[in-house]
Each structure stands twice: as structure tokens, then as C-alpha cells.
Design a protein around this motif. Structure first.
Motif, short mmCIF file in Angstrom:
data_model
loop_
_atom_site.label_atom_id
_atom_site.label_comp_id
_atom_site.label_asym_id
_atom_site.label_seq_id
_atom_site.Cartn_x
_atom_site.Cartn_y
_atom_site.Cartn_z
N SER A 1 0.82 -1.21 0.00
CA SER A 1 0.00 0.00 0.00
C SER A 1 0.86 1.26 0.00
O SER A 1 0.39 2.34 -0.38
CB SER A 1 -0.94 0.01 1.21
N THR A 2 2.12 1.13 0.43
CA THR A 2 3.03 2.28 0.42
C THR A 2 3.77 2.40 -0.91
O THR A 2 4.59 3.31 -1.07
CB THR A 2 4.07 2.16 1.56
N GLY A 3 3.51 1.47 -1.84
CA GLY A 3 4.13 1.56 -3.15
C GLY A 3 5.30 0.63 -3.36
O GLY A 3 5.99 0.71 -4.39
N VAL A 4 5.58 -0.25 -2.41
CA VAL A 4 6.69 -1.19 -2.57
C VAL A 4 6.29 -2.26 -3.58
O VAL A 4 5.24 -2.88 -3.44
CB VAL A 4 7.05 -1.86 -1.22
N PRO A 5 7.10 -2.51 -4.60
CA PRO A 5 6.79 -3.57 -5.57
C PRO A 5 6.75 -4.93 -4.88
O PRO A 5 7.54 -5.19 -3.95
CB PRO A 5 7.95 -3.50 -6.57
N PHE B 1 -5.10 1.91 -11.87
CA PHE B 1 -6.12 2.12 -12.89
C PHE B 1 -6.75 3.50 -12.84
O PHE B 1 -6.91 4.17 -13.88
CB PHE B 1 -7.18 1.03 -12.82
N LEU B 2 -7.14 3.96 -11.65
CA LEU B 2 -7.75 5.30 -11.57
C LEU B 2 -6.77 6.41 -11.93
O LEU B 2 -7.13 7.33 -12.67
CB LEU B 2 -8.34 5.53 -10.18
N PRO B 3 -5.51 6.38 -11.45
CA PRO B 3 -4.57 7.42 -11.87
C PRO B 3 -4.32 7.44 -13.37
O PRO B 3 -4.22 8.51 -13.98
CB PRO B 3 -3.29 7.08 -11.10
N ILE B 4 -4.22 6.25 -13.99
CA ILE B 4 -4.01 6.20 -15.44
C ILE B 4 -5.21 6.79 -16.18
O ILE B 4 -5.06 7.59 -17.11
CB ILE B 4 -3.77 4.75 -15.91
N ARG B 5 -6.41 6.44 -15.74
CA ARG B 5 -7.61 6.97 -16.40
C ARG B 5 -7.68 8.48 -16.24
O ARG B 5 -8.09 9.18 -17.16
CB ARG B 5 -8.87 6.31 -15.83
N GLN B 6 -7.28 8.98 -15.09
CA GLN B 6 -7.29 10.42 -14.89
C GLN B 6 -6.29 11.10 -15.83
O GLN B 6 -6.59 12.13 -16.44
CB GLN B 6 -6.94 10.77 -13.44
N GLY C 1 6.46 1.50 -6.53
CA GLY C 1 6.09 0.43 -7.45
C GLY C 1 4.83 0.72 -8.22
O GLY C 1 4.66 0.24 -9.34
N TRP C 2 3.92 1.52 -7.63
CA TRP C 2 2.68 1.84 -8.34
C TRP C 2 2.96 2.73 -9.54
O TRP C 2 2.37 2.55 -10.60
CB TRP C 2 1.68 2.52 -7.40
N VAL C 3 3.88 3.68 -9.37
CA VAL C 3 4.25 4.53 -10.51
C VAL C 3 4.88 3.69 -11.61
O VAL C 3 4.61 3.90 -12.80
CB VAL C 3 5.21 5.65 -10.06
N THR C 4 5.69 2.72 -11.21
CA THR C 4 6.30 1.83 -12.20
C THR C 4 5.24 1.06 -12.97
O THR C 4 5.29 0.94 -14.20
CB THR C 4 7.25 0.83 -11.51
N LEU C 5 4.25 0.54 -12.24
CA LEU C 5 3.17 -0.19 -12.91
C LEU C 5 2.36 0.73 -13.82
O LEU C 5 1.95 0.33 -14.92
CB LEU C 5 2.24 -0.83 -11.88
N GLN C 6 2.16 1.96 -13.38
CA GLN C 6 1.45 2.91 -14.24
C GLN C 6 2.19 3.12 -15.56
O GLN C 6 1.58 3.11 -16.64
CB GLN C 6 1.30 4.25 -13.53
N GLU C 7 3.50 3.28 -15.47
CA GLU C 7 4.28 3.52 -16.68
C GLU C 7 4.31 2.29 -17.58
O GLU C 7 4.28 2.41 -18.80
CB GLU C 7 5.71 3.95 -16.31
#
Length: 256
Positions: A58-62, A121-126, A80-86
């Protein structure tokens, strides 16, 4: 010592059994016991470990770095979430629906549904909705793939023991978000059906005896609060989903 099946643990922790298996097989994060028939059994220590894994993620650790952290190693942590977004954005730019579906399925197996919804998913859609041209077409492609995947997940959840419920969009035109919220509810033990077309004025009397969630996508207006209270006074089991101000503020903050 009480032992729990993978289904029991999945419901208790809000994690899909497929994800728990991936954490064990691919990442070595879990070591459940086995019955003579080979079925996984988890104890309270396992459940605490699962909750700790969820907290790290939840803190973004892959997920690939969680094991080292659990074992006390000092490692460099990135979001890790930013990495997944990219990674998702890269797949989208190639405009290959089959690869997009495969990517969504892959990360869906390894990550909790709620975390993926809020942090990927929500950040990418935004991001995509900020552009009126090419990115909007990419967002439409993503939405189709997400609805396809969520429908698959909901079908699987309906085959398991659980509580039946109907999700209705109330004045919200974001159909994809409605399906994502249905996926979120399915991880909480609900066997969800979705009324795919949002309504300006839901009519719970058309679904007698059913548990109903209504989703507005924002804090309920005073009129909606009054209508919800009126339905409940009439004996309908209607609950507003995702409309708590604190919850929405937290989600909106995660999109920044």
C-alpha cells in the motif's frame, strides 16, 4: 491451532486466492501448510504476514521487493505503483488489445484489487482523460479491457460462497468506475451483479429482497441522503458505496 483454507483467508484478508498463490509460487512470500490432499492451510501467523505484505504494498513497494523487507534487509525502495502505471502506459501506446488484456490479467494476479484500482487504474484513467484527442482513444481502449477483466473476475466470485448484491450507478456517468467498484466489493465477500446503465433515480422496489449498493462517485447530496434514508425507512436494504467524504478525499489524494 486453528487452520484456515485459502478461501477463508482470501475472504478475511480481502485478497483473491489467485493472488495468494502468486505470492507463494512466484515470490516465496508465503509458506502455507498442506493437507494430505495437497490443499493449502494457513494459520494466524500467515494471516498476519499477509496483512504486513498488504501494508508494504500500500506504500508503493513492488511485490518483488517485499520479501527482502520482511526479512529485515535494507533495500532501495521506489514507488512500485508509478512503475506499474508507466508499464501500463507503454502497453497502451502500442495499441495492442491482446497485450493490454494480458498485462491487466498479470498484474491482477499479483496485486490486491483495491490497491490496483486506487493506485494504478484510476490514476491512469485520470491522466488519459486530460487529453481530448489520442489519449481519449487510449482511455477508451483501457476501459474496454478493464470491464472485460472485471466481468471475468465477477463471474469467478459468483461461483464461491458469499452474499449476493446488486450495484447501481446513481447519477454517475462513469460506467468503467462502476465496474471497478463492483470488483472492489467482490473482494469483500459480495457476489456482485452490476446494473450496467447508471440511473438518475434508482428504484429499489424493482428488486425486492435484494441487497443494493448505490454508487454516485462523489459525496451524496442532501437530496440523495434524504432519498437513501427514505428507502431504508421503507425497508429496502440500500447502502451508499464509496460516498464517505473521508474515503473519497483519501482516494482523490492518491490520484495526485
Amino acid at each position: 491451532m486453528t487452520l484456515y483454507s485459502i478461501g477463508d483467508v482470501a475472504e478475511r484478508c480481502g485478497i483473491n486466492p489467485v493472488t495468494l498463490r502468486a505470492w507463494q509460487r512466484r515470490y516465496g512470500l508465503l509458506k502455507p501448510q498442506r493437507t494430505e490432499g495437497g490443499h493449502r492451510l494457513f494459520d494466524e501467523d500467515d494471516i498476519q504476514r499477509i496483512e504486513e505484505i498488504k501494508r508494504w504494498m500500500s506504500t508503493g513497494v513492488p511485490v518483488g521487493k517485499v520479501k527482502a523487507l520482511l526479512e529485515g534487509e535494507n533495500i532501495e525502495i521506489h514507488d512500485g505503483w508509478v512503475t506499474l502505471q508507466e508499464e501500463m502506459m507503454t502497453v497502451l501506446r502500442h495499441v495492442r488489445p491482446s497485450k493490454l488484456r494480458a498485462k491487466i490479467a498479470a498484474i491482477g494476479r499479483e496485486n490486491p484489487a483495491e490497491a490496483l484500482i486506487d493506485h494504478v487504474f484510476l490514476p491512469i484513467r485520470q491522466r488519459l482523460n486530460l487529453d481530448q484527442n489520442t489519449a481519449r482513444a487510449m482511455c477508451s481502449l483501457l476501459d474496454g479491457a478493464l470491464i472485460d477483466y472485471v466481468a471475468f473476475c465477477l463471474t469467478g466470485s459468483r461461483k464461491k460462497a458469499g452474499k449476493d448484491a446488486l450495484l447501481i450507478g446513481w447519477g454517475s456517468e462513469d460506467r468503467t468506475r462502476l465496474w471497478l467498484e463492483a470488483w472492489r466489493l467482490s473482494q469483500q465477500g459480495w457476489r456482485i451483479d452490476v446494473l450496467a446503465e447508471p440511473l438518475d433515480q434508482p428504484r429499489p422496489e424493482l428488486f425486492p429482497g435484494q441487497k443494493i449498493f448505490v454508487y454516485t462517485g462523489k459525496v451524496l447530496t442532501r437530496r440523495q441522503q434524504e432519498q437513501l434514508a427514505h428507502w431504508q425507512e421503507q425497508g429496502f436494504t440500500v447502502t451508499a458505496h464509496g460516498s464517505d467524504p473521508a474515503t473519497e478525499e483519501k482516494k482523490n489524494h492518491s490520484l495526485v
